[in-house]
Write a protein that holds these residues in place. Sequence first.
Motif, mmCIF file in Angstrom:
data_model
loop_
_atom_site.group_PDB
_atom_site.id
_atom_site.type_symbol
_atom_site.label_atom_id
_atom_site.label_comp_id
_atom_site.label_asym_id
_atom_site.label_seq_id
_atom_site.Cartn_x
_atom_site.Cartn_y
_atom_site.Cartn_z
ATOM 1 N N ASP A 130 36.918 49.275 36.746
ATOM 2 C CA ASP A 130 36.429 49.146 38.123
ATOM 3 C C ASP A 130 37.515 49.533 39.122
ATOM 4 N N PHE A 131 38.729 49.074 38.872
ATOM 5 C CA PHE A 131 39.836 49.383 39.776
ATOM 6 C C PHE A 131 40.109 50.886 39.804
ATOM 7 N N MET A 132 40.114 51.528 38.638
ATOM 8 C CA MET A 132 40.384 52.967 38.591
ATOM 9 C C MET A 132 39.253 53.761 39.248
ATOM 10 N N LEU A 133 38.012 53.339 39.085
ATOM 11 C CA LEU A 133 36.896 54.006 39.766
ATOM 12 C C LEU A 133 37.024 53.855 41.279
ATOM 13 N N CYS A 134 37.430 52.680 41.714
ATOM 14 C CA CYS A 134 37.629 52.445 43.142
ATOM 15 C C CYS A 134 38.725 53.354 43.691
ATOM 16 N N GLU B 65 39.440 44.651 43.896
ATOM 17 C CA GLU B 65 39.444 45.010 42.484
ATOM 18 C C GLU B 65 40.825 44.782 41.866
ATOM 19 N N GLY B 66 41.872 45.084 42.632
ATOM 20 C CA GLY B 66 43.235 44.853 42.148
ATOM 21 C C GLY B 66 43.504 43.377 41.914
ATOM 22 N N ARG B 67 42.957 42.531 42.775
ATOM 23 C CA ARG B 67 43.117 41.086 42.602
ATOM 24 C C ARG B 67 42.418 40.617 41.334
ATOM 25 N N ARG B 68 41.275 41.211 41.029
ATOM 26 C CA ARG B 68 40.557 40.833 39.806
ATOM 27 C C ARG B 68 41.373 41.197 38.563
ATOM 28 N N VAL B 69 41.991 42.362 38.588
ATOM 29 C CA VAL B 69 42.846 42.778 37.466
ATOM 30 C C VAL B 69 44.015 41.809 37.307
ATOM 31 N N THR B 70 44.639 41.433 38.409
ATOM 32 C CA THR B 70 45.775 40.510 38.354
ATOM 33 C C THR B 70 45.343 39.149 37.822
ATOM 34 N N ARG B 71 44.179 38.652 38.281
ATOM 35 C CA ARG B 71 43.684 37.363 37.780
ATOM 36 C C ARG B 71 43.407 37.410 36.283
ATOM 37 N N CYS B 72 42.824 38.508 35.822
ATOM 38 C CA CYS B 72 42.510 38.646 34.401
ATOM 39 C C CYS B 72 43.801 38.689 33.576
#
Length: 155
Positions: A54-58, A71-78
């Motif tokens: 998702d982040f790369m598509l964004c 989206e970057g925050r979601r990656v960091t949380r994961c």
Amino acid sequence: MSTYRDPAQSKVPYKDPTPLPEHVPPVTELGVTSAPLKSAAFFIGGHCKEYNEDFMLCKAENRDPAHCLLEGRRVTRCAADLISKLRDSCLNEFDAHWGCLEKNNQEYYRCRKPERTLNKCVFDKLGLSKMITDAPEGKPQVHEIEKPIYKPIQK
């Protein structure tokens, strides 16, 4: 001429001059250096694949950094979630592997023995396996080779 002031001894709390917009949810940083990140990198890639995609598509849609903060925050949380799971489930193996990477200039091939124990622990306790993308099919993954042959120039 300016002088150095230790931030730990400052009486004034630090205030970020460029705060994030209100619609971006706050997230704590991972709090790890490059060695633990490199040790967990393949597991983070597998565990957080959907968020990374998702982040790369964004990023492909719009190159403005503010456009993909959510989206970057979601990656960091994961990634933070996986690091905490690794610490809870396989602390000794994880510490041994990233410690080896730290001592050996971040080179995987020098740390295969602790890597194997970490991979086994993560698979047994979290169900995640290390898979290298774009590896040749039908051949073992590079970290699974039992007795690798090192040459000055590998072909």
